[in-house]
Scaffold this motif. Structure first.
Motif, short mmCIF file in Angstrom:
data_model
loop_
_atom_site.label_atom_id
_atom_site.label_comp_id
_atom_site.label_asym_id
_atom_site.label_seq_id
_atom_site.Cartn_x
_atom_site.Cartn_y
_atom_site.Cartn_z
N LEU A 138 10.70 -49.26 -10.70
CA LEU A 138 11.48 -49.83 -11.79
C LEU A 138 11.41 -48.99 -13.07
O LEU A 138 12.26 -49.15 -13.95
CB LEU A 138 11.00 -51.26 -12.07
N ARG A 173 15.56 -43.97 -12.47
CA ARG A 173 16.72 -43.36 -13.11
C ARG A 173 16.80 -41.85 -12.92
O ARG A 173 17.85 -41.25 -13.19
CB ARG A 173 16.74 -43.70 -14.60
N SER A 185 20.37 -47.49 -13.18
CA SER A 185 19.87 -48.86 -12.98
C SER A 185 20.95 -49.74 -12.36
O SER A 185 20.65 -50.60 -11.51
CB SER A 185 19.42 -49.44 -14.32
N TRP A 232 11.88 -57.69 -12.23
CA TRP A 232 12.56 -56.63 -12.96
C TRP A 232 12.97 -57.12 -14.35
O TRP A 232 12.71 -56.46 -15.37
CB TRP A 232 13.78 -56.17 -12.17
N MET A 256 15.76 -53.04 -20.53
CA MET A 256 16.80 -52.32 -19.79
C MET A 256 18.10 -53.12 -19.75
O MET A 256 19.20 -52.57 -19.89
CB MET A 256 16.33 -52.03 -18.37
N ASP A 295 21.38 -51.48 -21.60
CA ASP A 295 22.22 -50.83 -20.60
C ASP A 295 23.40 -51.73 -20.26
O ASP A 295 23.26 -52.69 -19.49
CB ASP A 295 21.38 -50.53 -19.34
N LEU A 322 24.27 -51.98 -16.51
CA LEU A 322 23.33 -52.82 -15.76
C LEU A 322 23.60 -54.29 -16.03
O LEU A 322 23.58 -55.12 -15.10
CB LEU A 322 21.89 -52.46 -16.16
N SER A 336 10.82 -46.58 -21.16
CA SER A 336 12.24 -46.27 -21.02
C SER A 336 12.64 -45.06 -21.86
O SER A 336 13.49 -44.26 -21.45
CB SER A 336 13.08 -47.49 -21.43
#
Length: 597
Positions: A90, A94, A99, A132, A139, A143, A146, A227
């Motif tokens: 996780l 990337r 993702s 997640w 994220m 994102d 995502l 990240s």
């Protein structure tokens, strides 16, 4: 390095000057036991994770890795095996796929489970997605792709009437979180509001100044998330990475502030006093194990806008220069920052690394190892290695600094560092303090090592070799030595003839990032930075500073089309932020301006 002092291991009492206002404490629990040194921690963690992954450690398909993550949960949503694979997948996926693409594969797996009437597998998939969302909710916040794919998954689950599944993959709680990091805020230079004075310097002793600089550095460092490091790997730069940009801007700002504080004093004696004080600050930073700010301070003191101040340096005591030499040796890029790495590895408890060095390590590892092995298997070993390097940096954020900071002084120091000067403005100030010397061409000084005013015939021939023909007779008295006056006349004659012939020394310079330590071919000074350190001629491969490229006196010798570039250690990049990282040899030379040679 006896002069530098030993690394401090116990919290210290705040200085008297910090008692007038409330204290600002950083979050994070102090470590109860020393952190292992860098090599042993990486090796032990890598070995344990490889063992826990079993056969997957040798390589596996992406679908196998996803399936293994899903099977990490039991029917009640509890982890029935180590979460290490989950963490690695996780955080590091990337570098393989986006993702959104990873979630799309999970959706496909969920659809297959529905088609096979396997409610147990569907439930485990939702447990995986919940994990997640819970562990890496940022994220889903930043994102957009995502988030859009997650909405698709939620619609699919809702259409099948599974209320428990809908509850597990609900993302509404993300917006309820205290999202204090303000990740969408970008750095913008406020050029309309130029602050030309520092609000704080004389009021703080070196110890207080180093502690408050360390406070600001740690606040910036701890904002860099997993990240952010992953984004840096994927994009190979800090562009579109606000938290990392802020950390870099702080480092560059401190380096510039150091220069301006020295140059703000009108006399050489006063400038030397500021120089000495910053050396004392550097010693305290070393004791605090704050290597990143230490690099910024030493980089500022060794910048050519300061190192060219000969009158100022004449007032600096020998013992201070000795400490400066030890500091530059500690930060030397020689042998891939071997001295720094050794000192850093021996430090325990709180420490702040030189971010640029460790980012280079990440990029080197990322480029050196393939993403996939034979038969399309994912190189799990690469994922683990990158994860361990990043995880070590993130773990440092949990160790609070052994100091307390005064809120008012932190605010004033932040304003003091908020200065807006260009590189040219700093050099103009430097020349205003101590005007440049026009007595001899800088090229002459590069060869006149003993500064006796003469160079040998052999040394002159090295200079003359860069010209297509000779312009005048040298060594008129034929004593075997060429004087300063003779070579000055030579260049004056050369300039006149080249101007009349319409010739010159045209180079096709392009802004360049160097992947290895590189020196300016015009002034012999080190090319600073991690990215965009200098300019490289596309035709002949000459490297130089921005300030040197318009003053090059060597003719461009264009290579044949099939020839090999003389330097293979550079690559052109687009605009991005600078990060100061230099070493002993580098620091002594500094980012030399043409007039500092």
């Amino acid at each position: 390095m006896g002069t530098l002092g030993k690394a401090r291991e116990a919290p210290r009492k705040p200085s008297h000057g910090c008692r007038a206002a409330p204290k600002a404490r950083l979050e994070g629990k102090p470590s109860s036991s020393p952190l292992p040194s860098h090599p042993s921690l990486a090796q032990i963690t890598q070995f344990r994770m490889m063992v826990s992954l079993g056969h997957l450690a040798k390589g596996a398909s992406l679908d196998d890795l996803i399936d293994s993550c899903v099977q990490s949960f039991d029917a009640d949503g509890n982890l029935c095996r180590s979460n290490q694979l989950l963490q690695v997948m996780l955080t590091m996926h990337r570098i393989l796929i986006s993702s959104a693409e990873l979630l799309q594969k999970v959706i496909t797996l969920y659809k297959d489970a529905l088609a096979k009437n396997s409610p147990g597998l569907c439930l485990k998939i939702c447990y995986f997605v919940r994990y997640w969302i819970t562990e890496f909710w940022i994220m889903f916040k930043i994102d957009a792709s995502l988030a859009s794919t997650m909405e698709e998954f939620q619609e699919l689950v809702k259409a099948n009437g599974e209320e428990l599944h809908c509850h597990l993959i609900d993302t509404t709680q993300i917006n309820a979180r205290d999202w204090s990091r303000k990740l969408t805020q970008r750095i913008k230079s406020n050029t309309s509001k130029k602050r030309k004075v520092s609000l704080l310097f004389d009021h703080l002793e070196p110890e207080e100044l180093s502690e408050h600089l360390t406070y600001l550095e740690f606040k910036s460092f701890r904002r860099i998330s997993f990240s952010d490091y992953q984004n840096y790997l994927v994009n190979s730069c800090v562009k579109e990475n606000p938290t990392m940009e802020r950390s870099i801007a702080l480092c560059n700002g401190i380096s510039q502030w150091v220069q301006l504080m020295v140059l703000s004093r009108p006399t050489p004696q006063l400038r030397a006093e500021v120089f000495i004080k910053f050396i004392q600050v550097a010693q305290k930073l070393h004791q605090l194990q704050n290597f990143n700010t230490l690099m910024a301070v030493i980089g500022g003191l060794c910048h050519s806008s300061i190192s060219r101040l000969k009158e100022t340096s004449s007032h600096v005591p020998h013992e201070i220069n000795k400490v400066l030499g030890e500091m530059t040796e500690l930060l030397s890029s020689c042998r891939n920052y071997d001295n720094y790495r050794r000192a850093y590895g021996e430090c325990t408890h709180f420490k702040i690394p030189i971010l640029g060095v460790h980012l280079k390590d990440l990029i080197s590892l990322y480029e050196a190892m393939p993403d996939y092995l034979e038969e399309g298997k994912v190189n799990v070993h690469k994922l683990l290695a990158l994860y361990n390097h990043i995880n070590e940096l993130v773990q440092l954020q949990e160790v609070a600094p052994p100091l307390e900071a005064n809120k008012d002084l932190v605010h004033l120091l932040t304003l003091s560092l908020d200065l807006y000067y260009t590189e040219d403005e700093i050099y103009e100030l430097s020349y205003a303090r101590e005007p440049r010397n026009h007595k001899a061409p800088s090229v002459f000084k590069n060869y006149d090592h003993d500064q006796d005013g003469y160079i040998s015939q052999e040394e002159f021939e090295k200079i003359a070799a860069s010209f297509p023909f000779s312009f005048c007779v040298m060594d008129k008295d034929r004593e075997g030595l060429i004087s300063r006056e003779e070579i000055t006349a030579y260049f004056m004659r050369a300039s006149s003839i080249y101007s009349k012939l319409g010739l010159g020394f045209p180079h096709n310079f392009q802004e360049t990032t160097y992947l290895k330590p590189t020196f300016c071919d015009n002034c012999a000074g080190f090319l600073w930075g991690v990215i965009k350190q200098g300019y490289r001629c596309k035709d002949c491969g000459m490297n130089c500073h921005k300030q040197c490229k318009d003053l090059v006196v060597f003719e461009c010798k264009k290579r044949a089309k099939n020839s090999t570039a003389p330097t293979e250690n550079s690559t052109s990049v687009g605009p991005t932020s600078n990060l100061c990282s230099l070493g002993a040899k580098d620091l002594h030379h500094g980012n030399k301006h043409p007039e500092s040679r």
